[in-house]
Design a protein around this motif. Sequence first.
Motif, PDB file in Angstrom:
ATOM      1  N   MET A   3       0.854  -1.189   0.000  1.00 10.50           N
ATOM      2  CA  MET A   3       0.000   0.000   0.000  1.00 10.50           C
ATOM      3  C   MET A   3       0.890   1.240   0.000  1.00 10.50           C
ATOM      4  O   MET A   3       1.814   1.332   0.809  1.00 10.50           O
ATOM      5  CB  MET A   3      -0.918  -0.011   1.217  1.00 10.50           C
ATOM      6  N   GLU A   4       0.633   2.157  -0.906  1.00  6.59           N
ATOM      7  CA  GLU A   4       1.458   3.352  -1.046  1.00  6.59           C
ATOM      8  C   GLU A   4       0.831   4.544  -0.318  1.00  6.59           C
ATOM      9  O   GLU A   4      -0.350   4.552   0.020  1.00  6.59           O
ATOM     10  CB  GLU A   4       1.604   3.693  -2.541  1.00  6.59           C
ATOM     11  N   GLN A   5       1.666   5.532  -0.080  1.00 11.10           N
ATOM     12  CA  GLN A   5       1.157   6.802   0.458  1.00 11.10           C
ATOM     13  C   GLN A   5       0.482   7.576  -0.673  1.00 11.10           C
ATOM     14  O   GLN A   5       0.898   7.459  -1.821  1.00 11.10           O
ATOM     15  CB  GLN A   5       2.308   7.631   1.040  1.00 11.10           C
ATOM     16  N   PRO A   6      -0.589   8.340  -0.450  1.00  3.60           N
ATOM     17  CA  PRO A   6      -1.159   8.672   0.874  1.00  3.60           C
ATOM     18  C   PRO A   6      -2.216   7.677   1.369  1.00  3.60           C
ATOM     19  O   PRO A   6      -2.774   7.870   2.442  1.00  3.60           O
ATOM     20  CB  PRO A   6      -1.778  10.044   0.625  1.00  3.60           C
ATOM     21  N   GLU A   7      -2.493   6.621   0.560  1.00  2.00           N
ATOM     22  CA  GLU A   7      -3.526   5.649   0.946  1.00  2.00           C
ATOM     23  C   GLU A   7      -3.198   4.987   2.282  1.00  2.00           C
ATOM     24  O   GLU A   7      -4.080   4.721   3.101  1.00  2.00           O
ATOM     25  CB  GLU A   7      -3.707   4.580  -0.132  1.00  2.00           C
ATOM     26  N   LEU A   8      -1.902   4.682   2.496  1.00  2.00           N
ATOM     27  CA  LEU A   8      -1.490   4.028   3.739  1.00  2.00           C
ATOM     28  C   LEU A   8      -1.835   4.895   4.945  1.00  2.00           C
ATOM     29  O   LEU A   8      -2.404   4.407   5.938  1.00  2.00           O
ATOM     30  CB  LEU A   8       0.011   3.741   3.693  1.00  2.00           C
ATOM     31  N   GLY A   9      -1.483   6.177   4.865  1.00  2.00           N
ATOM     32  CA  GLY A   9      -1.775   7.080   5.975  1.00  2.00           C
ATOM     33  C   GLY A   9      -3.262   7.192   6.255  1.00  2.00           C
ATOM     34  O   GLY A   9      -3.702   7.203   7.416  1.00  2.00           O
ATOM     35  N   LYS A  10      -4.057   7.285   5.179  1.00  2.00           N
ATOM     36  CA  LYS A  10      -5.519   7.367   5.332  1.00  2.00           C
ATOM     37  C   LYS A  10      -6.069   6.113   5.994  1.00  2.00           C
ATOM     38  O   LYS A  10      -6.973   6.174   6.828  1.00  2.00           O
ATOM     39  CB  LYS A  10      -6.172   7.584   3.971  1.00  2.00           C
ATOM     40  N   LYS A  11      -5.516   4.951   5.609  1.00  2.00           N
ATOM     41  CA  LYS A  11      -5.994   3.682   6.173  1.00  2.00           C
ATOM     42  C   LYS A  11      -5.645   3.599   7.653  1.00  2.00           C
ATOM     43  O   LYS A  11      -6.477   3.179   8.470  1.00  2.00           O
ATOM     44  CB  LYS A  11      -5.377   2.519   5.405  1.00  2.00           C
ATOM     45  N   ILE A  12      -4.425   4.019   8.032  1.00  2.00           N
ATOM     46  CA  ILE A  12      -4.034   3.990   9.445  1.00  2.00           C
ATOM     47  C   ILE A  12      -4.908   4.934  10.258  1.00  2.00           C
ATOM     48  O   ILE A  12      -5.381   4.595  11.355  1.00  2.00           O
ATOM     49  CB  ILE A  12      -2.539   4.352   9.594  1.00  2.00           C
ATOM     50  N   LEU A  13      -5.156   6.133   9.711  1.00  2.00           N
ATOM     51  CA  LEU A  13      -6.021   7.098  10.391  1.00  2.00           C
ATOM     52  C   LEU A  13      -7.425   6.528  10.577  1.00  2.00           C
ATOM     53  O   LEU A  13      -8.010   6.628  11.670  1.00  2.00           O
ATOM     54  CB  LEU A  13      -6.074   8.387   9.566  1.00  2.00           C
ATOM     55  N   GLU A  14      -7.946   5.919   9.528  1.00  2.00           N
ATOM     56  CA  GLU A  14      -9.291   5.331   9.578  1.00  2.00           C
ATOM     57  C   GLU A  14      -9.365   4.218  10.618  1.00  2.00           C
ATOM     58  O   GLU A  14     -10.311   4.166  11.426  1.00  2.00           O
ATOM     59  CB  GLU A  14      -9.626   4.783   8.187  1.00  2.00           C
ATOM     60  N   LEU A  15      -8.358   3.340  10.639  1.00  2.00           N
ATOM     61  CA  LEU A  15      -8.370   2.215  11.578  1.00  2.00           C
ATOM     62  C   LEU A  15      -8.148   2.679  13.017  1.00  2.00           C
ATOM     63  O   LEU A  15      -8.726   2.123  13.952  1.00  2.00           O
ATOM     64  CB  LEU A  15      -7.296   1.199  11.175  1.00  2.00           C
ATOM     65  N   ARG A  16      -7.299   3.700  13.190  1.00  2.00           N
ATOM     66  CA  ARG A  16      -7.064   4.228  14.543  1.00  2.00           C
ATOM     67  C   ARG A  16      -8.353   4.784  15.123  1.00  2.00           C
ATOM     68  O   ARG A  16      -8.709   4.510  16.286  1.00  2.00           O
ATOM     69  CB  ARG A  16      -5.970   5.308  14.491  1.00  2.00           C
ATOM     70  N   ARG A  33       3.014  12.404  10.756  1.00  2.00           N
ATOM     71  CA  ARG A  33       3.523  12.535   9.388  1.00  2.00           C
ATOM     72  C   ARG A  33       3.078  11.360   8.511  1.00  2.00           C
ATOM     73  O   ARG A  33       2.802  11.523   7.321  1.00  2.00           O
ATOM     74  CB  ARG A  33       5.053  12.646   9.416  1.00  2.00           C
ATOM     75  N   ILE A  34       3.014  10.160   9.108  1.00  2.00           N
ATOM     76  CA  ILE A  34       2.554   8.980   8.343  1.00  2.00           C
ATOM     77  C   ILE A  34       1.091   9.147   7.957  1.00  2.00           C
ATOM     78  O   ILE A  34       0.705   8.932   6.808  1.00  2.00           O
ATOM     79  CB  ILE A  34       2.761   7.681   9.158  1.00  2.00           C
ATOM     80  N   GLU A  35       0.257   9.550   8.944  1.00  2.00           N
ATOM     81  CA  GLU A  35      -1.168   9.714   8.673  1.00  2.00           C
ATOM     82  C   GLU A  35      -1.424  10.827   7.663  1.00  2.00           C
ATOM     83  O   GLU A  35      -2.374  10.755   6.876  1.00  2.00           O
ATOM     84  CB  GLU A  35      -1.927   9.982   9.977  1.00  2.00           C
ATOM     85  N   ALA A  36      -0.575  11.827   7.651  1.00  2.00           N
ATOM     86  CA  ALA A  36      -0.730  12.936   6.702  1.00  2.00           C
ATOM     87  C   ALA A  36      -0.181  12.583   5.324  1.00  2.00           C
ATOM     88  O   ALA A  36      -0.372  13.349   4.369  1.00  2.00           O
ATOM     89  CB  ALA A  36      -0.020  14.176   7.239  1.00  2.00           C
ATOM     90  N   GLY A  37       0.479  11.426   5.223  1.00  2.00           N
ATOM     91  CA  GLY A  37       1.035  11.007   3.942  1.00  2.00           C
ATOM     92  C   GLY A  37       2.319  11.720   3.580  1.00  2.00           C
ATOM     93  O   GLY A  37       2.738  11.706   2.421  1.00  2.00           O
ATOM     94  N   GLU A  38       2.970  12.326   4.579  1.00  2.00           N
ATOM     95  CA  GLU A  38       4.194  13.097   4.310  1.00  2.00           C
ATOM     96  C   GLU A  38       5.421  12.209   4.175  1.00  2.00           C
ATOM     97  O   GLU A  38       6.396  12.574   3.519  1.00  2.00           O
ATOM     98  CB  GLU A  38       4.422  14.119   5.435  1.00  2.00           C
ATOM     99  N   VAL A  39       5.398  11.043   4.838  1.00  2.00           N
ATOM    100  CA  VAL A  39       6.543  10.128   4.773  1.00  2.00           C
ATOM    101  C   VAL A  39       6.038   8.711   4.504  1.00  2.00           C
ATOM    102  O   VAL A  39       4.901   8.372   4.838  1.00  2.00           O
ATOM    103  CB  VAL A  39       7.369  10.134   6.082  1.00  2.00           C
ATOM    104  N   THR A  40       6.903   7.900   3.901  1.00  2.00           N
ATOM    105  CA  THR A  40       6.599   6.486   3.700  1.00  2.00           C
ATOM    106  C   THR A  40       7.383   5.687   4.732  1.00  2.00           C
ATOM    107  O   THR A  40       8.627   5.652   4.679  1.00  2.00           O
ATOM    108  CB  THR A  40       6.990   6.030   2.285  1.00  2.00           C
ATOM    109  N   PRO A  41       6.713   5.074   5.702  1.00  2.00           N
ATOM    110  CA  PRO A  41       7.425   4.356   6.767  1.00  2.00           C
ATOM    111  C   PRO A  41       8.049   3.061   6.262  1.00  2.00           C
ATOM    112  O   PRO A  41       7.645   2.520   5.229  1.00  2.00           O
ATOM    113  CB  PRO A  41       6.319   4.066   7.784  1.00  2.00           C
TER     114      PRO A  41
END
Length: 257
Positions: A1-14, A37-45
């Motif tokens: 899963m790529e950013q920003p989708e990853l950040g959105k998914k983490i935010l949604e699940l949190r 920063r991850i949730e905002a899609g600014e960085v790829t962890p």
Amino acid sequence: MEQPELGKKILELRKANGLTQEELVARCNINVRTIQRIEAGEVTPRSHTVRSIFAALEIDLDQLQARAALPNPSKEKSQWLLMAFISGLIYFILAFWEAYMDYELSTSPSLSVSAWQYTMVKISILVCYSLFMLGFHQMGRIWENNWIKPASLLAIAGIVICIAADLYLFYNMDTDPLPLMAAQAILFGSIYMIFGFGLYRYKKEFGNMAIGAGIAVMITGLLFMSVVLALLGLLFLATSEILLLFILYSAYSKLKP
């Protein structure tokens, strides 16, 4: 899963788990700024960071990725696969009638089978088998499979040739059938080898069922290509086609909206 989708998914699940960023941080030992920063899609962890976050959210990352890899449900696609499944079922039933008529003609060439009946059954098989194979061609487009797509079209071309040869032999009883029958067996055997390998490549999407079907179809192909074992190949063919029906229905189930 790529950013920003990853950040959105983490935010949604949190939020679905009722956790604040601070509470999530406490669970996975990552600082708040990193989570922000991850949730905002600014960085790829990194992958281990992603796994730590999803473990803290009590989510199986492998299952989530597998679901994400599925094609988008589509009513049109699923209905096409359902039509192909029904056509394959009709073809499977008609094939037994066809085998009975061919046996009758081989043991009693006095035309105990009427011409119209023989022709209609053969044409019905041609139509149903072609629709059946078009279902696998559609599967090859949905789940990118560059072996199934050409193999399914070759199978349609093969059935057209074989049905034409059968009708020619029926209306020209004085023709020696053995050369044509041998050519049919070799033709379909070659096509089934390609088709079987394509099915085997669906092992990720359809598991052991795809592996079993692929092996059964390839064995069928080998038996047909040997010509002398073509009759044994018919038994494997029946088993293979049952497995093909299961795979097609499974594909339809995955795509149902």
